[in-house]
Structures are given as structure tokens and as C-alpha cells.
Design an enzyme around this catalytic site. Structure first.
Site, PDB file in Angstrom:
ATOM      1  N   HIS A 108      41.719  21.463  35.773  1.00  0.00           N
ATOM      2  CA  HIS A 108      40.532  21.996  36.443  1.00  0.00           C
ATOM      3  C   HIS A 108      40.634  21.801  37.949  1.00  0.00           C
ATOM      4  CE1 HIS A 108      37.976  18.039  36.748  1.00  0.00           C
ATOM      5  NE2 HIS A 108      39.257  17.761  36.750  1.00  0.00           N
ATOM      6  N   CYS A 141      36.218  25.964  40.486  1.00  0.00           N
ATOM      7  CA  CYS A 141      36.475  25.745  39.058  1.00  0.00           C
ATOM      8  C   CYS A 141      36.516  27.040  38.247  1.00  0.00           C
ATOM      9  CB  CYS A 141      35.456  24.770  38.471  1.00  0.00           C
ATOM     10  SG  CYS A 141      33.741  25.371  38.429  1.00  0.00           S
ATOM     11  N   HIS A 143      30.223  23.408  35.799  1.00  0.00           N
ATOM     12  CA  HIS A 143      31.653  23.117  35.950  1.00  0.00           C
ATOM     13  C   HIS A 143      32.395  23.564  34.696  1.00  0.00           C
ATOM     14  CE1 HIS A 143      35.114  21.287  37.834  1.00  0.00           C
ATOM     15  NE2 HIS A 143      35.399  20.650  36.711  1.00  0.00           N
TER      16      HIS A 143
END
Length: 384
Positions: free
Chosen positions: A356, A296, A344
Site C-alpha cells: 500500500h 492509496c 484507506h
């Protein structure tokens, strides 16, 4: 006088049998224990699809958090390796210079011996590893020329500096070893969690996998609904602001400029988004920074690098790499961070959606920022 009667014992009847109070309480306890036993999962009981889904999601999240630890350790290890290599090169060069100086000092001592200015053992001692004691002898120092004295002074200055550099290199090597151990530990932790998740999923039957897919689809539908609601709220806010600016412009007799403020990083944000969109479909791989796969923070770092902005490697460093803004004011290109541990991150593209790299086994994709509920959103940051 009425005959004496024993009081009727209180209780209930079960199949025509009157039970006293204690017996009733005992039966009630047995019933409750039985219910508890039935409710408690047996060690051999197979978990439900819902339980598997929650456990797998938790494992993926833990793995992603461990991935940030891995990324930080890897970055530290890389930097430390460069530092160690530089120090070792410096020490090698300094050592070579010292060796050459020792040879020159040896020739000085030999010359002193030949002219009778020094004791017969002077030249031999000059070539020893520690000539400091010898050069403390005032007689020889008085006989050295100015240039020779300068060479001696330089030698011991360089020797002291080299010893310090060697110590620094030793300490840096120790730090590098510790970083590599942390790297190895993080890698083992990630692999363990991912292995457990794969094992849980492998035990599901075809029917259970279909149910799991249905649960995931329902979550995505709810997430998209929430994204659409955010988009409506943001659009309403923009229209309200435009109306207020228009009213203000009319009241003041007009305005020579545009009524809409263009963000200073607008062009950079567009470049970052263009890069992110081009990565859609590439696999998530923990620790990866592209160009073939990403985790990520690797994706967000690469996207903004394409726009000329250098972001740190990890999510918990990227969250401090810009200005925090309210979710309602989020603009395309902003970074959206998730979970309390900031494990994240995604790139906002507008209308409650983002790009993402979700998790192991998945691919870079567009998805609602509410993909796991509204409560997981930590903050929004606009890169500087």
C-alpha cells in the site's frame, strides 16, 4: 451523678491539631482540586511523544479522507470539463450553421423583394436577429418554393436546438465552477492538516524522535505478529479443506479433476500484484495516480488497470467494485479497506501482508494489514 461532659467533636488530627468534620471536608476538597489541577494539561504544556504520535496519525488519516474528496472532485471536474468543451464545440458548429442559413434566408427575402412578392422592408427585416415575426406573415410563406419552406423550417428547428444547447452549456459551466471550488477546498484542507502534522513533528527533540521511532517499531512488530497468526489460521483452513476434499474423493471412488479450485481472476490478480510490487519504494503523494508517485487508491487503481480491470478512482467507490469476502478467505490481489469511513486501501499479498501507499512522507511498501490494529479493517473486496 456523673458530671455533664460535652461530646468530643469528631474529626481527625493533622500535626497534633484536631479538625472538625467541615474542616476535614474542606481540606479534602482542596486536595482533590489540587490533584485535578495537576492532572489537567496546561495550555503551555508540551505534549508527550505519545500524544504527538496520536495527533499526527489522526491528522494523516484526516488528510487521507480529504484526499478522497479531492480525488472525487478532481474526477468530476475533469469529466465536466470534457462535457463543457464538447457542448461549446457543438454550439459553435450550430451557430455557424445558423449564420449560413440566415444568409440563405436573406437571399430568399431579397429575391422576393426584387420580384415584387414582398414589401420593400422584407429583405432588411430578414437579416435581423429575430426573423420569426416576419415569417409568420402568410403572404410571404405562400410565395416561397417548397425547398425554401423546408430551409425555413430547418432554420427554426436548428435555432431552437442551438438555444437549448447554449443553456445546457451554461449549466454545465456552472457545475464545473462548483466542482473546481470543491477541488480547491479539499486541497486547502489537505495542506492545512499536513502542515499541522509537520509542525508537530518539527518540535520534537532528537530524543523524542528516537522514542517515537521506538513506538512505531513496537507497533510494527505487533502488527507482524497478528499477520503471522492470520497466516497460520488461513493455512490451517486450507489444510482442513484439502483433507475434506480428499476424503470426499476417496468415498466417491476418485475424482477426475483437481481438488483445488483456482479463482477465475487468478491471472489478473497476479498481474495486479506484479505491478504493485514494482512500485515499492515510490513516494506517497496525495492525488497521485503514478507512474512516479501514488496515493492509496491511485496505487490500487493503477495495479488493477495493468491487469485489464478498470477500478473507480476513490476508495469509497472501489469498495463496491467487486465481491466482498471474509478476511479469513482473503486471496492475493484482493483489496483491503480500512477505517469506518473507508479512507484507506491496500492490495493483499497473502500471509496477512499487503502492499500500500501508506501516508504523506512515506513510500509504497509491504506491510501487515494490522499496521494500525485489527479494529481498523473494514472489509475485503475481490475485484470483478
Amino acid at each position: 451523678m456523673a458530671p455533664h461532659r460535652k461530646a468530643r467533636p469528631s474529626g481527625t488530627r493533622i500535626a497534633g491539631i484536631r479538625t472538625p468534620v467541615l474542616a476535614t471536608a474542606a481540606l479534602t476538597s482542596v486536595a482533590l482540586l489540587s490533584q485535578t489541577a495537576n492532572a489537567a494539561p496546561s495550555p503551555d504544556r508540551k505534549p508527550s511523544v505519545e500524544e504527538v504520535e496520536k495527533k499526527v496519525d489522526d491528522l494523516y488519516r484526516q488528510a487521507e479522507s480529504a484526499t478522497d474528496k479531492y480525488n472525487a472532485a478532481k474526477e468530476k471536474s475533469t469529466e465536466q470539463r470534457k462535457r463543457v468543451d464538447t457542448l461549446l464545440d457543438d454550439v459553435a458548429q450550430r451557430t455557424q450553421k445558423l449564420n449560413e442559413a440566415r444568409e440563405q434566408l436573406g437571399s430568399f427575402a431579397a429575391a422576393q423583394y426584387r420580384t415584387g412578392a414582398a414589401a420593400p422592408d422584407t429583405a432588411t427585416f430578414m437579416l435581423a436577429d429575430s426573423p420569426q415575426d416576419y415569417f409568420d406573415q402568410t403572404q410571404l410563406m405562400n410565395r416561397l418554393t417548397g425547398r425554401q419552406k423546408e430551409t425555413v423550417d430547418d432554420y427554426f428547428t436548428d435555432r431552437s436546438a442551438t438555444m437549448k444547447k447554449r443553456q445546457e452549456a451554461t449549466e454545465s459551466l456552472q457545475t464545473l465552477t462548483e466542482s473546481q471550488e470543491a477541488l480547491k477546498s479539499s486541497k486547502t484542507e489537505i495542506q492545512k492538516k499536513l502542515g499541522t502534522a509537520r509542525e508537530l513533528l518539527s518540535r520534537l527533540t532528537a530524543e523524542e524522535k528516537a522514542r517515537l521511532a521506538a513506538i512505531e517499531k513496537k507497533k510494527q512488530e505487533e502488527a507482524r505478529r497478528q499477520a503471522e497468526e492470520l497466516a497460520r489460521q488461513q493455512e490451517a483452513a486450507r489444510q482442513k479443506q484439502a483433507a475434506q476434499e480428499s476424503s470426499s474423493s476417496t468415498t466417491t471412488g476418485g475424482s477426475s479433476g483437481s481438488s483445488t479450485t483456482v479463482p477465475s481472476n487468478g491471472t489478473k490478480a497476479e498481474k495486479a500484484l506484479a505491478y504493485a510490487r514494482a512500485q515499492v519504494g515510490k513516494p506517497y503523494v496525495w492525488g497521485a495516480t503514478g507512474p512516479d508517485s501514488y496515493d492509496c487508491s491511485g496505487l490500487t487503481q493503477a495495479a488493477w488497470k495493468a491487469a485489464g480491470v478498470s477500478l473507480p478512482r476513490t476508495t469509497y467507490d472501489q469498495v463496491d467494485a467487486g465481491m466482498t469476502v471474509p478476511l479469513a478467505d482473503a486471496q492475493p490481489g484482493d483489496l483491503i479497506f480500512f477505517y469506518d469511513d473507508i479512507s484507506h486501501v491496500g492490495i493483499y499479498i497473502g500471509d496477512g501482508m499487503m502492499i500500500h501507499a501508506p501516508k504523506p512522507g512515506a513510500y509504497v511498501r509491504e506491510e501487515s494489514i494490522y499496521y494500525d490494529g485489527a479494529s481498523i479493517i473494514h472489509s475485503v473486496v475481490r475485484p470483478a
